[in-house]
Design an enzyme around this catalytic site. Structure first.
Site, short mmCIF file in Angstrom:
data_model
loop_
_atom_site.label_atom_id
_atom_site.label_comp_id
_atom_site.label_asym_id
_atom_site.label_seq_id
_atom_site.Cartn_x
_atom_site.Cartn_y
_atom_site.Cartn_z
N HIS A 278 3.44 -1.03 4.06
CA HIS A 278 2.79 0.25 3.79
C HIS A 278 3.91 1.26 3.54
O HIS A 278 4.77 1.46 4.41
CB HIS A 278 1.94 0.66 5.00
CG HIS A 278 1.21 1.95 4.81
ND1 HIS A 278 0.10 2.06 3.99
CD2 HIS A 278 1.41 3.19 5.33
CE1 HIS A 278 -0.36 3.31 4.03
NE2 HIS A 278 0.42 4.01 4.83
N PHE B 128 12.39 14.61 10.89
CA PHE B 128 11.12 13.91 11.04
C PHE B 128 11.21 12.80 12.10
O PHE B 128 10.35 12.68 12.96
CB PHE B 128 10.70 13.34 9.68
CG PHE B 128 9.32 12.76 9.67
CD1 PHE B 128 8.22 13.54 10.02
CD2 PHE B 128 9.11 11.43 9.34
CE1 PHE B 128 6.94 13.01 10.03
CE2 PHE B 128 7.83 10.89 9.35
CZ PHE B 128 6.75 11.68 9.69
N SER C 28 0.84 -1.20 0.00
CA SER C 28 0.00 0.00 0.00
C SER C 28 0.88 1.25 0.00
O SER C 28 2.02 1.23 0.47
CB SER C 28 -0.92 0.00 1.22
OG SER C 28 -0.17 -0.19 2.41
N ASP D 49 -2.10 14.68 15.94
CA ASP D 49 -1.05 15.28 16.76
C ASP D 49 -1.55 16.54 17.47
O ASP D 49 -2.45 17.21 16.98
CB ASP D 49 0.15 15.66 15.87
CG ASP D 49 0.96 14.43 15.51
OD1 ASP D 49 1.12 13.55 16.39
OD2 ASP D 49 1.43 14.35 14.37
N GLU E 158 1.04 5.48 0.70
CA GLU E 158 0.40 6.61 1.39
C GLU E 158 0.79 7.94 0.74
O GLU E 158 1.96 8.17 0.45
CB GLU E 158 0.83 6.61 2.87
CG GLU E 158 0.30 7.79 3.64
CD GLU E 158 0.69 7.74 5.11
OE1 GLU E 158 0.51 6.68 5.75
OE2 GLU E 158 1.17 8.77 5.62
P1 FAD Z 1 -3.66 7.25 20.17
O1 FAD Z 1 -3.92 5.84 19.86
O2 FAD Z 1 -4.72 8.02 20.88
O3 FAD Z 1 -2.29 7.30 20.99
C1 FAD Z 1 -1.62 8.53 21.27
C2 FAD Z 1 -0.86 8.39 22.58
O4 FAD Z 1 -1.80 8.28 23.65
C3 FAD Z 1 0.01 7.13 22.65
O5 FAD Z 1 1.16 7.43 23.38
C4 FAD Z 1 -0.86 6.15 23.41
O6 FAD Z 1 -0.10 5.18 24.10
C5 FAD Z 1 -1.59 7.08 24.37
N1 FAD Z 1 -2.89 6.55 24.78
C6 FAD Z 1 -3.80 5.91 24.01
N2 FAD Z 1 -4.89 5.60 24.75
C7 FAD Z 1 -4.66 6.05 25.99
C8 FAD Z 1 -5.41 6.04 27.21
N3 FAD Z 1 -6.62 5.48 27.27
N4 FAD Z 1 -4.87 6.63 28.30
C9 FAD Z 1 -3.65 7.22 28.24
N5 FAD Z 1 -2.89 7.26 27.12
C10 FAD Z 1 -3.40 6.69 26.01
N6 FAD Z 1 -1.62 12.29 11.75
C11 FAD Z 1 -2.44 13.15 11.07
O7 FAD Z 1 -2.70 14.27 11.55
N7 FAD Z 1 -2.99 12.79 9.85
C12 FAD Z 1 -2.75 11.58 9.28
O8 FAD Z 1 -3.26 11.30 8.20
C13 FAD Z 1 -1.89 10.66 9.96
N8 FAD Z 1 -1.65 9.43 9.46
C14 FAD Z 1 -0.89 8.52 10.18
C15 FAD Z 1 -0.69 7.24 9.67
C16 FAD Z 1 0.04 6.30 10.38
C17 FAD Z 1 0.20 4.90 9.82
C18 FAD Z 1 0.64 6.67 11.63
C19 FAD Z 1 1.47 5.67 12.40
C20 FAD Z 1 0.46 7.95 12.13
C21 FAD Z 1 -0.32 8.88 11.43
N9 FAD Z 1 -0.54 10.17 11.92
C22 FAD Z 1 -1.35 11.05 11.24
C23 FAD Z 1 0.08 10.62 13.18
C24 FAD Z 1 -0.84 10.38 14.40
O9 FAD Z 1 -1.99 11.19 14.30
C25 FAD Z 1 -0.02 10.73 15.64
O10 FAD Z 1 0.99 9.78 15.86
C26 FAD Z 1 -0.83 10.97 16.89
O11 FAD Z 1 -0.01 11.66 17.83
C27 FAD Z 1 -1.35 9.71 17.57
O12 FAD Z 1 -2.42 9.17 16.90
P2 FAD Z 1 -3.00 7.74 17.39
O13 FAD Z 1 -4.27 7.50 16.67
O14 FAD Z 1 -1.95 6.71 17.31
O15 FAD Z 1 -3.31 8.11 18.91
#
Ligand code: FAD
Length: 296
Positions: free
Chosen positions: A268, A218, A15, A109, A17
């Protein structure tokens, strides 16, 4: 087609991105780039979701066009940033109504300059909550992010793995990893994830290096590391742009071959909207078929 139905076929998933360009001309150029990758038969193509501003509607427009005009399976990235629950649902309605079957459910983020994520008013705090919202109201295949070297906000790998497990329990059908340059991070993460019952496919995310300064900046922002030997090799070539790209292709190809031979369900590629490196790597993998070496 749902991405979770693509796993387990004869070939691993490949895939690509992309991020949505800011201008209409940029969108047309990107569309030509994606069309040119069609002959590699990508399993799916994903489009990132901006931190805010004008490109967000382009994500949904682009995935719809990729599906309907190019007949490539798309996945829309989607984040909780800056939106209430009802605003999140409105975007999800648009994604569903566009006929798109796959969403990468992310928290997003913190805004530039902030280290902690503050949930928006009436919004969601974690990727797992977004996955639960999607699972609850939409018939969509849900991807989630995971972090073999930890997330910048991680309090430790045990907590990171536990939170990944919560995400999967909330409805995530497969995971894509943050980029890494040392496969040991992936193998270790997968082993630990399996040990705590995370059983969904975990697709390694790979970024071919094309620019030394950019990748150094990055990786330090996202908390990923570059092995010393690779960093030295890149720095030795930093005044020769073409040599850097070649090293990036060679390193990623070796990484992918080892991952696939060890049974990774796919790769990916973080393309940064540039296709030549990804094209070179996937072309070699399709010829060498390292996944067939698995039984050796
Ligand atoms: P979460 O799963 O919420 O995790 C974030 C942090 O919070 C982690 O440290 C986790 O351990 C912690 N956490 C989770 N649940 C809990 C809880 N219940 N209590 C306490 N802590 C908790 N960003 C963009 O803006 N746009 C994009 O299109 C984008 N695409 C991405 C694609 C991929 C494959 C990846 C790996 C990242 C991408 N990102 C993107 C970046 C991503 O948004 C950031 O890494 C963001 O900071 C975390 O998103 P997440 O969904 O992993 O967050």
């Amino acid at each position: 087609m749902r991405i979770d139905q693509l796993f387990g076929g004869g070939r691993p998933l490949f895939s690509f991105e992309f991020f949505p360009p800011k201008t209409d001309a940029g969108v047309e150029r990107l569309f030509a780039t994606i069309a040119a990758l069609r002959d590699l038969d990508p399993s799916f193509v994903s489009v990132t979701y901006g931190a805010g501003g004008g490109t967000r509607t382009r994500t949904v427009d682009l995935v719809a066009r990729i599906k309907h005009d190019l007949a490539i399976e798309p996945m829309a990235h989607f984040t909780c940033v800056g939106a209430s629950r009802s605003e999140l649902r409105a975007v999800l309605d648009t994604i569903r109504d566009a006929g798109v079957d796959n969403v990468l459910a992310l928290r997003g983020d913190p805004p530039a300059g902030e280290t902690a994520f503050t949930p928006p008013r009436e919004g969601l705090a974690h990727g797992a909550e977004l996955a639960a919202m999607i699972k609850d109201g939409y018939d969509l295949c849900i991807g989630g992010a995971c972090y073999p070297e930890g997330h910048p906000e991680s309090t430790g790998m045990d907590a990171e793995l536990r939170h990944t497990g919560v995400k999967v329990a909330a409805g995530v059908d497969f995971l894509i990893t943050q980029l890494f340059f040392d496969n040991r991070h992936y193998f270790d993460f997968v082993r630990r994830a399996r040990a705590i019952g995370i059983d969904v496919p975990i697709i390694p995310g790979i970024m071919p290096v094309t620019n030394v300064e950019q990748i150094t900046r990055f990786t330090s922002r996202i908390g990923a590391t570059i092995p010393d030997a690779l960093l030295r090799a890149l720095n030795d070539r930093s005044d020769d742009a073409e040599a850097v790209v070649q090293m990036g292709v060679a390193w990623s190809t070796l990484q992918c071959a080892e991952l696939l031979a060890a049974g990774a369900p796919g790769i990916h590629f973080y393309t940064l909207n540039r296709s030549p490196s990804t094209r070179a790597i996937v072309s070699a993998l399709l010829v060498a078929e390292p996944w067939r070496r698995r039984a050796d």
